[in-house]
Write a protein that holds these residues in place. Structure first.
Motif, PDB file in Angstrom:
ATOM      1  N   TYR A 101      51.169  60.806  12.220  1.00  0.00           N
ATOM      2  CA  TYR A 101      51.543  61.934  13.072  1.00  0.00           C
ATOM      3  C   TYR A 101      52.386  62.874  12.222  1.00  0.00           C
ATOM      4  O   TYR A 101      53.461  62.494  11.763  1.00  0.00           O
ATOM      5  N   GLN A 102      51.919  64.094  12.031  1.00  0.00           N
ATOM      6  CA  GLN A 102      52.600  65.028  11.138  1.00  0.00           C
ATOM      7  C   GLN A 102      53.231  66.194  11.877  1.00  0.00           C
ATOM      8  O   GLN A 102      52.672  66.713  12.831  1.00  0.00           O
ATOM      9  N   ALA A 103      54.393  66.575  11.380  1.00  0.00           N
ATOM     10  CA  ALA A 103      55.064  67.804  11.800  1.00  0.00           C
ATOM     11  C   ALA A 103      55.382  68.564  10.516  1.00  0.00           C
ATOM     12  O   ALA A 103      55.100  68.094   9.417  1.00  0.00           O
ATOM     13  N   ARG A 104      55.986  69.710  10.662  1.00  0.00           N
ATOM     14  CA  ARG A 104      56.246  70.565   9.506  1.00  0.00           C
ATOM     15  C   ARG A 104      57.124  69.889   8.458  1.00  0.00           C
ATOM     16  O   ARG A 104      56.870  69.986   7.267  1.00  0.00           O
ATOM     17  N   SER A 105      58.152  69.163   8.875  1.00  0.00           N
ATOM     18  CA  SER A 105      59.099  68.608   7.911  1.00  0.00           C
ATOM     19  C   SER A 105      59.159  67.081   7.857  1.00  0.00           C
ATOM     20  O   SER A 105      59.931  66.524   7.093  1.00  0.00           O
ATOM     21  N   ILE A 106      58.317  66.407   8.674  1.00  0.00           N
ATOM     22  CA  ILE A 106      58.336  64.936   8.690  1.00  0.00           C
ATOM     23  C   ILE A 106      56.956  64.408   9.082  1.00  0.00           C
ATOM     24  O   ILE A 106      56.247  65.034   9.873  1.00  0.00           O
ATOM     25  N   THR A 107      56.611  63.267   8.510  1.00  0.00           N
ATOM     26  CA  THR A 107      55.392  62.550   8.885  1.00  0.00           C
ATOM     27  C   THR A 107      55.817  61.175   9.379  1.00  0.00           C
ATOM     28  O   THR A 107      56.584  60.483   8.714  1.00  0.00           O
ATOM     29  N   VAL A 108      55.325  60.794  10.554  1.00  0.00           N
ATOM     30  CA  VAL A 108      55.622  59.492  11.138  1.00  0.00           C
ATOM     31  C   VAL A 108      54.344  58.677  11.129  1.00  0.00           C
ATOM     32  O   VAL A 108      53.274  59.190  11.469  1.00  0.00           O
ATOM     33  N   THR A 109      54.446  57.403  10.742  1.00  0.00           N
ATOM     34  CA  THR A 109      53.298  56.509  10.827  1.00  0.00           C
ATOM     35  C   THR A 109      53.626  55.391  11.807  1.00  0.00           C
ATOM     36  O   THR A 109      54.792  54.998  11.959  1.00  0.00           O
ATOM     37  N   PHE A 110      52.577  54.895  12.456  1.00  0.00           N
ATOM     38  CA  PHE A 110      52.730  53.830  13.445  1.00  0.00           C
ATOM     39  C   PHE A 110      51.671  52.764  13.200  1.00  0.00           C
ATOM     40  O   PHE A 110      50.490  53.067  13.094  1.00  0.00           O
ATOM     41  N   GLU A 111      52.109  51.516  13.098  1.00  0.00           N
ATOM     42  CA  GLU A 111      51.220  50.382  12.898  1.00  0.00           C
ATOM     43  C   GLU A 111      51.315  49.494  14.140  1.00  0.00           C
ATOM     44  O   GLU A 111      52.251  48.701  14.289  1.00  0.00           O
ATOM     45  N   ALA A 112      50.349  49.632  15.036  1.00  0.00           N
ATOM     46  CA  ALA A 112      50.395  48.986  16.349  1.00  0.00           C
ATOM     47  C   ALA A 112      50.545  47.469  16.274  1.00  0.00           C
ATOM     48  O   ALA A 112      51.267  46.874  17.077  1.00  0.00           O
ATOM     49  N   ARG A 113      49.887  46.840  15.326  1.00  0.00           N
ATOM     50  CA  ARG A 113      49.943  45.371  15.283  1.00  0.00           C
ATOM     51  C   ARG A 113      51.332  44.833  14.958  1.00  0.00           C
ATOM     52  O   ARG A 113      51.619  43.667  15.202  1.00  0.00           O
ATOM     53  N   ARG A 114      52.207  45.668  14.423  1.00  0.00           N
ATOM     54  CA  ARG A 114      53.577  45.239  14.107  1.00  0.00           C
ATOM     55  C   ARG A 114      54.544  45.485  15.261  1.00  0.00           C
ATOM     56  O   ARG A 114      55.657  44.962  15.266  1.00  0.00           O
ATOM     57  N   CYS A 115      54.151  46.292  16.225  1.00  0.00           N
ATOM     58  CA  CYS A 115      55.048  46.727  17.295  1.00  0.00           C
ATOM     59  C   CYS A 115      55.485  45.562  18.184  1.00  0.00           C
ATOM     60  O   CYS A 115      54.670  44.778  18.646  1.00  0.00           O
ATOM     61  N   LEU A 116      56.798  45.468  18.419  1.00  0.00           N
ATOM     62  CA  LEU A 116      57.365  44.444  19.296  1.00  0.00           C
ATOM     63  C   LEU A 116      57.661  44.980  20.695  1.00  0.00           C
ATOM     64  O   LEU A 116      58.181  44.265  21.534  1.00  0.00           O
ATOM     65  N   HIS A 117      57.382  46.234  20.935  1.00  0.00           N
ATOM     66  CA  HIS A 117      57.600  46.889  22.225  1.00  0.00           C
ATOM     67  C   HIS A 117      59.064  46.820  22.670  1.00  0.00           C
ATOM     68  O   HIS A 117      59.366  46.610  23.835  1.00  0.00           O
ATOM     69  N   ALA A 118      59.964  47.001  21.712  1.00  0.00           N
ATOM     70  CA  ALA A 118      61.397  47.012  22.013  1.00  0.00           C
ATOM     71  C   ALA A 118      61.813  48.317  22.678  1.00  0.00           C
ATOM     72  O   ALA A 118      62.890  48.402  23.250  1.00  0.00           O
ATOM     73  N   ALA A 119      60.977  49.338  22.593  1.00  0.00           N
ATOM     74  CA  ALA A 119      61.183  50.640  23.242  1.00  0.00           C
ATOM     75  C   ALA A 119      62.359  51.438  22.686  1.00  0.00           C
ATOM     76  O   ALA A 119      62.838  52.359  23.334  1.00  0.00           O
ATOM     77  N   LEU A 137      59.875  62.228   4.871  1.00  0.00           N
ATOM     78  CA  LEU A 137      60.266  63.623   4.974  1.00  0.00           C
ATOM     79  C   LEU A 137      59.459  64.445   3.987  1.00  0.00           C
ATOM     80  O   LEU A 137      59.122  63.962   2.903  1.00  0.00           O
ATOM     81  N   VAL A 138      59.162  65.671   4.333  1.00  0.00           N
ATOM     82  CA  VAL A 138      58.398  66.551   3.459  1.00  0.00           C
ATOM     83  C   VAL A 138      59.109  66.732   2.120  1.00  0.00           C
ATOM     84  O   VAL A 138      58.479  66.820   1.084  1.00  0.00           O
ATOM     85  N   ASP A 139      60.446  66.693   2.131  1.00  0.00           N
ATOM     86  CA  ASP A 139      61.190  66.856   0.883  1.00  0.00           C
ATOM     87  C   ASP A 139      61.200  65.591   0.026  1.00  0.00           C
ATOM     88  O   ASP A 139      61.825  65.532  -1.016  1.00  0.00           O
ATOM     89  N   GLY A 140      60.505  64.543   0.499  1.00  0.00           N
ATOM     90  CA  GLY A 140      60.374  63.331  -0.302  1.00  0.00           C
ATOM     91  C   GLY A 140      61.209  62.156   0.148  1.00  0.00           C
ATOM     92  O   GLY A 140      61.020  61.050  -0.330  1.00  0.00           O
ATOM     93  N   GLY A 141      62.130  62.330   1.080  1.00  0.00           N
ATOM     94  CA  GLY A 141      62.947  61.211   1.555  1.00  0.00           C
ATOM     95  C   GLY A 141      62.107  60.261   2.396  1.00  0.00           C
ATOM     96  O   GLY A 141      61.209  60.672   3.104  1.00  0.00           O
ATOM     97  N   THR A 142      62.386  58.957   2.268  1.00  0.00           N
ATOM     98  CA  THR A 142      61.666  57.964   3.074  1.00  0.00           C
ATOM     99  C   THR A 142      62.641  57.066   3.791  1.00  0.00           C
ATOM    100  O   THR A 142      63.839  57.105   3.551  1.00  0.00           O
ATOM    101  N   ASP A 143      62.105  56.207   4.619  1.00  0.00           N
ATOM    102  CA  ASP A 143      62.916  55.286   5.398  1.00  0.00           C
ATOM    103  C   ASP A 143      63.083  53.974   4.645  1.00  0.00           C
ATOM    104  O   ASP A 143      62.491  52.972   4.971  1.00  0.00           O
TER     105      ASP A 143
END
Length: 84
Positions: free
Chosen positions: A10-28, A72-78
């Motif tokens: 999922y992309q926005a102008r300054s950040i890209t988010v990825t989601f891996e459903a099989r890892r999700c614990l549904h902690a909300a 982050l678009v500027d190269g920062g990651t989590d």
């Protein structure tokens, strides 16, 4: 058989988010932290353009399973948090 992990991007102008459903614990943590971005009633359910990159990154870092990641678009990651 579907091999490998399926990541959605999922992309926005300054950040890209990825989601891996099989890892999700549904902690909300995501839905409670930023309901304007993470809304399971909408498609796509992640709308990264609805918050600042900084706020979105903060909430993604709360994901206990690592199903959510960001870049982050500027190269920062989590990078995983180290001990205090």
């Amino acid at each position: 058989m579907s091999g490998g992990s399926e990541k959605k991007v999922y992309q926005a102008r300054s950040i890209t988010v990825t989601f891996e459903a099989r890892r999700c614990l549904h902690a909300a943590e995501c839905v409670q932290g930023l309901p304007e971005v993470f809304d399971i009633a909408k498609r796509p359910w992640i709308q990264p353009g609805n918050a600042t990159a900084e706020r979105l990154a903060e909430v993604v870092r709360r994901c206990p399973s690592g199903a959510l990641r960001y870049e982050l678009v500027d190269g920062g990651t989590d990078a995983p948090a180290g001990p205090p």
